[in-house]
Design a protein around this motif. Structure first.
Motif, short mmCIF file in Angstrom:
data_model
loop_
_atom_site.label_atom_id
_atom_site.label_comp_id
_atom_site.label_asym_id
_atom_site.label_seq_id
_atom_site.Cartn_x
_atom_site.Cartn_y
_atom_site.Cartn_z
N MET A 178 0.85 -1.09 0.12
CA MET A 178 0.06 -0.22 0.10
C MET A 178 0.98 1.13 0.03
SD MET A 178 -3.37 1.18 1.54
CE MET A 178 -3.61 0.50 3.29
N SER A 179 1.86 1.22 0.94
CA SER A 179 2.82 2.60 0.81
C SER A 179 3.30 2.62 -0.37
CB SER A 179 3.73 2.40 2.01
OG SER A 179 4.73 1.46 1.57
N ALA A 185 2.08 2.09 -3.33
CA ALA A 185 0.92 2.48 -4.39
C ALA A 185 0.79 3.92 -4.01
CB ALA A 185 -0.26 1.53 -4.09
N ILE A 186 0.67 4.34 -2.82
CA ILE A 186 0.23 5.84 -2.23
C ILE A 186 1.46 6.78 -2.90
CG2 ILE A 186 0.44 7.41 -0.08
CD1 ILE A 186 -1.10 5.36 1.38
N GLU A 187 2.67 6.18 -2.60
CA GLU A 187 3.57 6.96 -3.12
C GLU A 187 3.60 7.26 -4.70
OE1 GLU A 187 7.23 5.30 -2.23
OE2 GLU A 187 8.45 7.23 -1.95
N ALA A 188 3.25 6.18 -5.32
CA ALA A 188 3.04 6.43 -6.88
C ALA A 188 1.77 7.19 -7.01
CB ALA A 188 2.84 4.99 -7.52
N LEU A 222 9.10 11.27 -8.92
CA LEU A 222 8.51 10.21 -10.02
C LEU A 222 9.48 9.13 -9.74
CD1 LEU A 222 7.33 12.42 -12.74
CD2 LEU A 222 6.03 10.71 -11.54
N GLU A 223 10.78 9.18 -9.82
CA GLU A 223 11.74 8.18 -9.71
C GLU A 223 11.58 7.39 -8.48
OE1 GLU A 223 15.67 9.30 -10.48
OE2 GLU A 223 16.44 7.50 -11.15
N ARG A 224 11.51 8.23 -7.41
CA ARG A 224 11.48 7.37 -6.03
C ARG A 224 10.33 6.52 -5.88
NH1 ARG A 224 11.87 8.29 -0.82
NH2 ARG A 224 9.66 8.90 -0.57
N ALA A 225 9.10 7.07 -6.80
CA ALA A 225 7.83 6.28 -6.70
C ALA A 225 7.87 5.07 -7.58
CB ALA A 225 6.77 7.40 -7.22
N GLY A 226 9.17 5.07 -8.56
CA GLY A 226 9.31 3.83 -9.19
C GLY A 226 8.48 4.01 -10.48
N ALA A 241 -4.95 12.20 -6.29
CA ALA A 241 -4.93 12.96 -4.82
C ALA A 241 -5.82 12.16 -3.90
CB ALA A 241 -4.84 14.35 -5.07
N ALA A 242 -7.00 11.96 -4.37
CA ALA A 242 -7.92 11.43 -3.00
C ALA A 242 -7.32 10.02 -2.69
CB ALA A 242 -9.07 11.34 -3.87
N LEU A 243 -6.82 9.18 -3.73
CA LEU A 243 -6.39 7.79 -3.51
C LEU A 243 -4.95 7.91 -2.89
CD1 LEU A 243 -7.88 5.92 -6.44
CD2 LEU A 243 -8.99 5.88 -4.18
N ALA A 244 -4.35 8.92 -2.70
CA ALA A 244 -2.98 8.92 -2.43
C ALA A 244 -2.70 9.33 -0.94
CB ALA A 244 -2.20 9.79 -3.25
N GLN A 245 -3.54 8.72 -0.19
CA GLN A 245 -3.56 9.07 1.30
C GLN A 245 -3.91 7.73 1.82
OE1 GLN A 245 -5.65 9.65 3.97
NE2 GLN A 245 -4.23 10.64 5.40
N GLU A 246 -3.38 7.26 3.13
CA GLU A 246 -3.66 6.17 3.57
C GLU A 246 -5.13 5.97 3.79
OE1 GLU A 246 -0.86 4.99 6.44
OE2 GLU A 246 -1.58 2.74 6.51
#
Lengths: 121, 121
Positions: free
Chosen positions: A3-4, A6-9, A56-60, B11-16
């Motif tokens: 999940m983390s 995915a959130i980063e991406a 973007l790079e950090r997010a893969g 953005a809505a999905l990018a949060q735990e």
DNA sequence: TCCATATTTAGACCATTATCTAATTATCAG
DNA sequence: CTGATAATTAGATAATGGTCTAAATATGGA
């Protein structure tokens, strides 16, 4: 994908400059584009773009390589694929009305996948 | 779907808490769940959850309806589908190595889902 | 009406983000 | 080595985001 990640991406794509950058690099194909050219194309200051590129790079979602004085960025297809797979598996789970038959496809390792080595841009 | 809508949804999905909320509501199905139950399930303060729910709703990923004293939230499948379609069309455009044959499927209304004869996983 | 329940809204607060300018690192050409 | 080019890093700053407590709104029941 966790999940983390995915959130980063998702967060990486949830910003105009970054989303445009990613789109531009997908269009550009596997050869990618140098940072400066992206900055020029999107009309963004180099320092600001650099910040976004690193996210973007950090997010893969991007990869980079140095080529002489330039740093070339290219979309990381596998990274984007992982995100799509996460979304289809974890969020559409058992609900084909959202993603149709996407999960199964997202798991297949990409069909014939023609060599896109700088042929279409 | 326009880029700004896509960014809002991403953005809505990018949060735990929000991502978990959305997953929970997809699992819950079309009947959805009352806000309080979601808060209890995710162990989040009602006021905080309310903030997140409104963001998800504004992004077009949830719908709400009042049922007596409760407000029931449910995943907006169509909204999620629009996001998936945006991502496949705009970001994987012409690059099947990312999304495979997803774009075509994302546009179809939810195909008969060709029987998974392989079941190779 | 009055009270209890379910949820949202208001306001404050701290953390994070996006952007800028200036300085730094890396590479090439001479 | 020196100067020019390409990009990143550092540091400052304004805007946004996430969370909390307290107050307000909406509904149902005695």
């Amino acid at each position: 994908m966790e999940m983390s990640n995915a959130i980063e991406a998702l967060a990486a794509l949830a910003q105009e400059t970054r989303l445009e950058t990613f789109r531009l690099l997908v269009e550009a194909g596997p050869n990618g584009m140098p940072a400066g050219e992206i900055a020029r194309e999107l009309d963004v200051q180099p320092a600001t773009l650099s910040f976004h590129l690193s996210q973007l790079e950090r997010a893969g979602l991007l990869r980079s390589r140095r080529q002489s004085r330039q740093i070339i960025y290219a979309a990381d297809y596998e990274g984007m694929r992982r995100l799509m797979t996460f979304l289809t598996e974890k969020c559409c789970h058992g609900h084909p009305e959202i993603c149709g038959d996407l999960p199964r496809l997202a798991n297949t390792r990409c069909p014939p996948a023609p060599e896109t080595q700088g042929s279409d841009d």
